[in-house]
Design an enzyme around this catalytic site. Sequence first.
Site, PDB file in Angstrom:
ATOM      1  N   LYS A  69      35.476  23.297  45.802  1.00 54.29           N
ATOM      2  CA  LYS A  69      34.477  24.329  45.520  1.00 54.29           C
ATOM      3  C   LYS A  69      33.332  24.169  46.489  1.00 54.29           C
ATOM      4  O   LYS A  69      32.876  23.051  46.715  1.00 54.29           O
ATOM      5  CB  LYS A  69      33.971  24.134  44.074  1.00 54.29           C
ATOM      6  N   LYS A  93      28.221  16.409  44.463  1.00 54.43           N
ATOM      7  CA  LYS A  93      27.446  17.286  43.567  1.00 54.43           C
ATOM      8  C   LYS A  93      28.260  17.685  42.331  1.00 54.43           C
ATOM      9  O   LYS A  93      27.784  17.589  41.198  1.00 54.43           O
ATOM     10  CB  LYS A  93      27.031  18.533  44.352  1.00 54.43           C
ATOM     11  N   LYS A 105      33.733  23.268  51.678  1.00 57.50           N
ATOM     12  CA  LYS A 105      32.670  24.057  52.314  1.00 57.50           C
ATOM     13  C   LYS A 105      33.260  24.819  53.481  1.00 57.50           C
ATOM     14  O   LYS A 105      34.273  24.400  54.057  1.00 57.50           O
ATOM     15  CB  LYS A 105      31.573  23.127  52.845  1.00 57.50           C
ATOM     16  N   THR A 189      20.449  28.545  41.700  1.00 61.42           N
ATOM     17  CA  THR A 189      20.100  27.342  42.474  1.00 61.42           C
ATOM     18  C   THR A 189      18.626  27.003  42.255  1.00 61.42           C
ATOM     19  O   THR A 189      18.277  25.852  41.941  1.00 61.42           O
ATOM     20  CB  THR A 189      20.396  27.560  43.975  1.00 61.42           C
ATOM     21  N   ASN A 220      16.970  32.202  48.984  1.00 64.79           N
ATOM     22  CA  ASN A 220      17.374  32.307  47.590  1.00 64.79           C
ATOM     23  C   ASN A 220      16.971  31.087  46.746  1.00 64.79           C
ATOM     24  O   ASN A 220      16.434  31.239  45.648  1.00 64.79           O
ATOM     25  CB  ASN A 220      18.892  32.534  47.553  1.00 64.79           C
ATOM     26  N   SER A 357      28.371  29.062  39.322  1.00 66.97           N
ATOM     27  CA  SER A 357      29.636  29.465  39.949  1.00 66.97           C
ATOM     28  C   SER A 357      30.806  29.046  39.056  1.00 66.97           C
ATOM     29  O   SER A 357      31.781  29.790  38.888  1.00 66.97           O
ATOM     30  CB  SER A 357      29.801  28.789  41.310  1.00 66.97           C
TER      31      SER A 357
HETATM   32  N1  GLU Z   1      26.413  26.893  48.448  1.00 68.63           N
HETATM   33  C1  GLU Z   1      25.967  26.387  47.192  1.00 68.63           C
HETATM   34  C2  GLU Z   1      25.812  24.891  47.239  1.00 68.63           C
HETATM   35  O1  GLU Z   1      25.625  24.322  48.282  1.00 68.63           O
HETATM   36  C3  GLU Z   1      26.817  26.882  46.031  1.00 68.63           C
HETATM   37  C4  GLU Z   1      28.263  26.495  46.059  1.00 68.63           C
HETATM   38  C5  GLU Z   1      29.101  27.187  44.997  1.00 68.63           C
HETATM   39  O2  GLU Z   1      28.556  27.912  44.182  1.00 68.63           O
HETATM   40  O3  GLU Z   1      30.295  26.950  45.021  1.00 68.63           O
HETATM   41  O4  GLU Z   1      25.786  24.233  46.241  1.00 68.63           O
END
Ligand code: GLU
Length: 428
Positions: A69, A93, A105, A189, A220, A357
Amino acid sequence: MSVENIYESALTRVKEIGHKAGISPEIINALCHPKSLMTASLPVRMDNGSTEFFTGYRCRYNTALGPTKGGIRYHPDVTREEVLALALWMTIKCAVVDLPYGGGKGGITVNPKALSAMELERLSRAYVRAMADFIGPEVDIPAPDVYTNARIMGWMLDEYESIKRVRAPGVITGKPISLGGSLGRDDATGRGAYLCIKELQRKNGWQPSDITVAVQGFGNGGYHAVRLLRNDGYNIVAVSDSKGAIYSAKGFDVQSLYEEKQRFNKLKAVYCNQSVCELVDHDVITNEDLLALEVDILIPAALEGVITKNNVHNIKARYIVEVANGPILAEVDDELFKRKVHVVPDVLANAGGVIVSYFEWVQNRQGYTWTLSEVHERLGEKMTRGFNEVWDLSKSEGISLRDAAYKLAFKRIGSAIEAHGTKEYFSS
Ligand code: GLU
């Protein structure tokens, strides 16, 4: 250390914290080896008829806890190493806040501001055509990141569904609500970071109006964090975007700054009443000056590698809440800890986005939507639990919040790796 070797910095941190925490070398070694990385060349027909080639990446870093994810970033500085570092941080995370996900990613090396909307759409669709067999609702689930948004996720979902000839809303999160997006994903976030600060407030007995906050980056994450803080009476004394920063000891009205920025694409120190805006007293400072302000809370919410050994001696904030991914390099972790600068690490502070998410993905799988208050309540529960687990571990072991967060993640990932079958598992 420069941002070029951000992945090396990320690995150093994993090895050092893993060693201090007594984590088995087998687990740490697994976390130093990304599972797979796809690099693709993306041909895009430009509006003038020519074809340009962009480079796109997608990394599935670790799958011990579940499908991978993580977001997709559009930025001129995207590199293979950056994508690997970001995917590693996603792995940690998701484990810190106990989601059934591994980390991934993606990114495209592009300046999205230089493309027209239609070029951007063609680029986004080209990315999905290249990655269609690499991603999937049970395999790897992208989402927005720097300079990507719900609209782009919508194009990507549409392309994926056309290729696969199925409806598959769970392949991507952060989508428009009309395509199966979740209420509350847009500000998740920033809200997650805000919830961490509310926990700090509770523990320290803070009076919000006494607390000064500086935010680097007004995207954001940063915007919503300080919007919510300001609503609670916190004093937001400095704000910046990629072009520069503004400071006022009296504090800014965040909503006015935001509306002005939306209208004129420029950060300006204004106070607006309806659409009538007037300039307020302020100093124009640099992003570097902002980082050095004497504030209670510094929120780096832009890009990685902004606090390094070259400027760490300037830091005067008491707390740093990392809304960006990787704003502090590993090389200064010890110094900040010794100087009692408390860092709420990115893998916790900005986890609100991936938590919602996850809620979006769950709703897509259930075919059932939640109300905004259900999303907020569950986000609140997950963030507060995550924060307190990290906080309690850091207090009981006298370690930094980052070390505690990593330790917690290593233990969760480690027990999944062992349960999948390792030397330790078979010898017991
Ligand atoms: N890009 C965001 C992060 O770095 C969200 C990732 C997601 O929702 O999968 O946590």
